[in-house]
Motif scaffolding. Structure first.
Motif, PDB file in Angstrom:
ATOM      1  N   ARG A   1       0.839  -1.215   0.000  1.00  9.27           N
ATOM      2  CA  ARG A   1       0.000   0.000   0.000  1.00  9.27           C
ATOM      3  C   ARG A   1       0.871   1.260   0.000  1.00  9.27           C
ATOM      4  NH1 ARG A   1      -3.598  -3.074   3.458  1.00  9.27           N
ATOM      5  NH2 ARG A   1      -5.579  -3.311   2.375  1.00  9.27           N
ATOM      6  N   ALA A   2       1.917   1.246   0.809  1.00  9.32           N
ATOM      7  CA  ALA A   2       2.818   2.408   0.871  1.00  9.32           C
ATOM      8  C   ALA A   2       3.522   2.608  -0.462  1.00  9.32           C
ATOM      9  CB  ALA A   2       3.831   2.225   1.999  1.00  9.32           C
ATOM     10  N   ALA A   3       3.860   1.517  -1.124  1.00  6.23           N
ATOM     11  CA  ALA A   3       4.565   1.616  -2.407  1.00  6.23           C
ATOM     12  C   ALA A   3       3.672   2.201  -3.498  1.00  6.23           C
ATOM     13  CB  ALA A   3       5.073   0.242  -2.835  1.00  6.23           C
ATOM     14  N   LEU A   4       2.371   2.042  -3.347  1.00  6.37           N
ATOM     15  CA  LEU A   4       1.469   2.574  -4.374  1.00  6.37           C
ATOM     16  C   LEU A   4       1.555   4.092  -4.461  1.00  6.37           C
ATOM     17  CD1 LEU A   4      -1.714   0.362  -3.864  1.00  6.37           C
ATOM     18  CD2 LEU A   4       0.077   0.137  -5.585  1.00  6.37           C
ATOM     19  N   GLY A   5       1.917   4.739  -3.365  1.00  9.92           N
ATOM     20  CA  GLY A   5       2.039   6.192  -3.364  1.00  9.92           C
ATOM     21  C   GLY A   5       3.398   6.682  -3.819  1.00  9.92           C
ATOM     22  N   ASP A   6       4.303   5.792  -4.138  1.00 12.02           N
ATOM     23  CA  ASP A   6       5.657   6.154  -4.559  1.00 12.02           C
ATOM     24  C   ASP A   6       5.866   5.700  -6.003  1.00 12.02           C
ATOM     25  OD1 ASP A   6       8.349   6.519  -5.006  1.00 12.02           O
ATOM     26  OD2 ASP A   6       9.001   5.422  -3.210  1.00 12.02           O
ATOM     27  N   PRO A   7       5.878   6.646  -6.948  1.00 10.06           N
ATOM     28  CA  PRO A   7       5.992   6.259  -8.352  1.00 10.06           C
ATOM     29  C   PRO A   7       7.313   5.545  -8.684  1.00 10.06           C
ATOM     30  CG  PRO A   7       5.959   8.655  -8.114  1.00 10.06           C
ATOM     31  CD  PRO A   7       5.761   8.070  -6.758  1.00 10.06           C
ATOM     32  N   ALA A   8       8.327   5.728  -7.865  1.00  3.99           N
ATOM     33  CA  ALA A   8       9.617   5.097  -8.126  1.00  3.99           C
ATOM     34  C   ALA A   8       9.676   3.666  -7.578  1.00  3.99           C
ATOM     35  CB  ALA A   8      10.740   5.928  -7.522  1.00  3.99           C
ATOM     36  N   ALA A   9       8.708   3.296  -6.733  1.00  9.23           N
ATOM     37  CA  ALA A   9       8.747   1.977  -6.097  1.00  9.23           C
ATOM     38  C   ALA A   9       8.020   0.946  -6.954  1.00  9.23           C
ATOM     39  CB  ALA A   9       8.101   2.040  -4.716  1.00  9.23           C
ATOM     40  N   SER A  10       8.543  -0.248  -6.951  1.00  7.22           N
ATOM     41  CA  SER A  10       7.885  -1.375  -7.600  1.00  7.22           C
ATOM     42  C   SER A  10       7.137  -2.137  -6.520  1.00  7.22           C
ATOM     43  CB  SER A  10       8.932  -2.277  -8.266  1.00  7.22           C
ATOM     44  OG  SER A  10       8.374  -3.546  -8.521  1.00  7.22           O
ATOM     45  N   ALA A  11       5.809  -2.175  -6.625  1.00 10.11           N
ATOM     46  CA  ALA A  11       4.997  -2.841  -5.613  1.00 10.11           C
ATOM     47  C   ALA A  11       5.411  -4.299  -5.460  1.00 10.11           C
ATOM     48  CB  ALA A  11       3.514  -2.737  -5.966  1.00 10.11           C
ATOM     49  N   ARG A  12       5.729  -4.946  -6.557  1.00 13.18           N
ATOM     50  CA  ARG A  12       6.142  -6.353  -6.496  1.00 13.18           C
ATOM     51  C   ARG A  12       7.451  -6.501  -5.725  1.00 13.18           C
ATOM     52  NH1 ARG A  12       9.478  -9.732  -8.821  1.00 13.18           N
ATOM     53  NH2 ARG A  12       8.896 -11.861  -9.273  1.00 13.18           N
ATOM     54  N   GLU A  13       8.417  -5.648  -6.020  1.00  6.45           N
ATOM     55  CA  GLU A  13       9.718  -5.711  -5.335  1.00  6.45           C
ATOM     56  C   GLU A  13       9.578  -5.365  -3.846  1.00  6.45           C
ATOM     57  OE1 GLU A  13      12.518  -6.974  -6.572  1.00  6.45           O
ATOM     58  OE2 GLU A  13      11.328  -7.412  -8.351  1.00  6.45           O
ATOM     59  N   VAL A  14       8.723  -4.395  -3.540  1.00  5.19           N
ATOM     60  CA  VAL A  14       8.487  -4.016  -2.154  1.00  5.19           C
ATOM     61  C   VAL A  14       7.863  -5.187  -1.388  1.00  5.19           C
ATOM     62  CG1 VAL A  14       7.054  -2.534  -0.679  1.00  5.19           C
ATOM     63  CG2 VAL A  14       8.370  -1.532  -2.556  1.00  5.19           C
ATOM     64  N   ALA A  15       6.890  -5.858  -2.015  1.00  2.00           N
ATOM     65  CA  ALA A  15       6.239  -7.013  -1.377  1.00  2.00           C
ATOM     66  C   ALA A  15       7.257  -8.111  -1.114  1.00  2.00           C
ATOM     67  CB  ALA A  15       5.109  -7.540  -2.260  1.00  2.00           C
ATOM     68  N   LEU A  16       8.086  -8.391  -2.094  1.00  2.00           N
ATOM     69  CA  LEU A  16       9.092  -9.443  -1.953  1.00  2.00           C
ATOM     70  C   LEU A  16      10.111  -9.095  -0.866  1.00  2.00           C
ATOM     71  CD1 LEU A  16      10.178 -12.137  -2.955  1.00  2.00           C
ATOM     72  CD2 LEU A  16      11.441 -10.882  -4.708  1.00  2.00           C
ATOM     73  N   ALA A  17      10.566  -7.855  -0.845  1.00  2.00           N
ATOM     74  CA  ALA A  17      11.554  -7.433   0.158  1.00  2.00           C
ATOM     75  C   ALA A  17      10.975  -7.532   1.569  1.00  2.00           C
ATOM     76  CB  ALA A  17      12.029  -6.007  -0.130  1.00  2.00           C
ATOM     77  N   GLU A  18       9.727  -7.102   1.738  1.00  2.00           N
ATOM     78  CA  GLU A  18       9.115  -7.170   3.067  1.00  2.00           C
ATOM     79  C   GLU A  18       8.886  -8.623   3.478  1.00  2.00           C
ATOM     80  OE1 GLU A  18       7.852  -5.721   6.710  1.00  2.00           O
ATOM     81  OE2 GLU A  18       8.953  -4.742   5.096  1.00  2.00           O
TER      82      GLU A  18
END
Length: 117
Positions: free
Chosen positions: A38-55
């Motif tokens: 959800r937090a990554a959705l507000g960051d255009p530079a973030a990849s939601a998939r990569e953020v999910a995997l990292a977390e």
């Protein structure tokens, strides 16, 4: 699209939680991954998939460490019980040694998360 990733993560989290409804660490891990996406959705530079995997990897590493520590603490308890029972065998009179040997097991009954025991 990032919103599609969030929907897949939410669906996967719901499915995982339903497999073990009382597993607090599983629920918390799912919630952390969902919040990170959800937090990554507000960051255009973030990849939601990569953020999910990292977390998910962070959650896994933390849970692994927690389970290792449970195992270490439990090993100390089991070692102490075994040493006490072994002393009783060593100190038993010859006539009582057979009974002492029969009772030398260390039984373990676990409840919920037993870590690495």
């Amino acid at each position: 699209p990032p919103a599609a990733v969030l929907q897949r993560v939410l669906a996967a989290g719901s499915r995982l939680r339903s497999t073990r409804p009382t597993a607090v660490n599983l629920r918390v891990g799912c919630e952390r991954v969902e919040a990170a996406v959800r937090a990554a959705l507000g960051d255009p530079a973030a990849s939601a998939r990569e953020v999910a995997l990292a977390e998910a990897k962070r959650v896994t590493a933390e849970d692994e460490e927690f389970c290792r520590r449970i195992g270490e603490a439990g090993a100390e308890v089991l070692r102490s019980i075994w040493e006490r029972k072994k002393r009783a065998i060593d100190e038993a009179e010859e006539s009582a040694r057979e009974e002492a040997l029969a009772n030398c097991r260390v039984n373990v009954l676990t409840h919920c998360n037993a870590g690495w025991l």
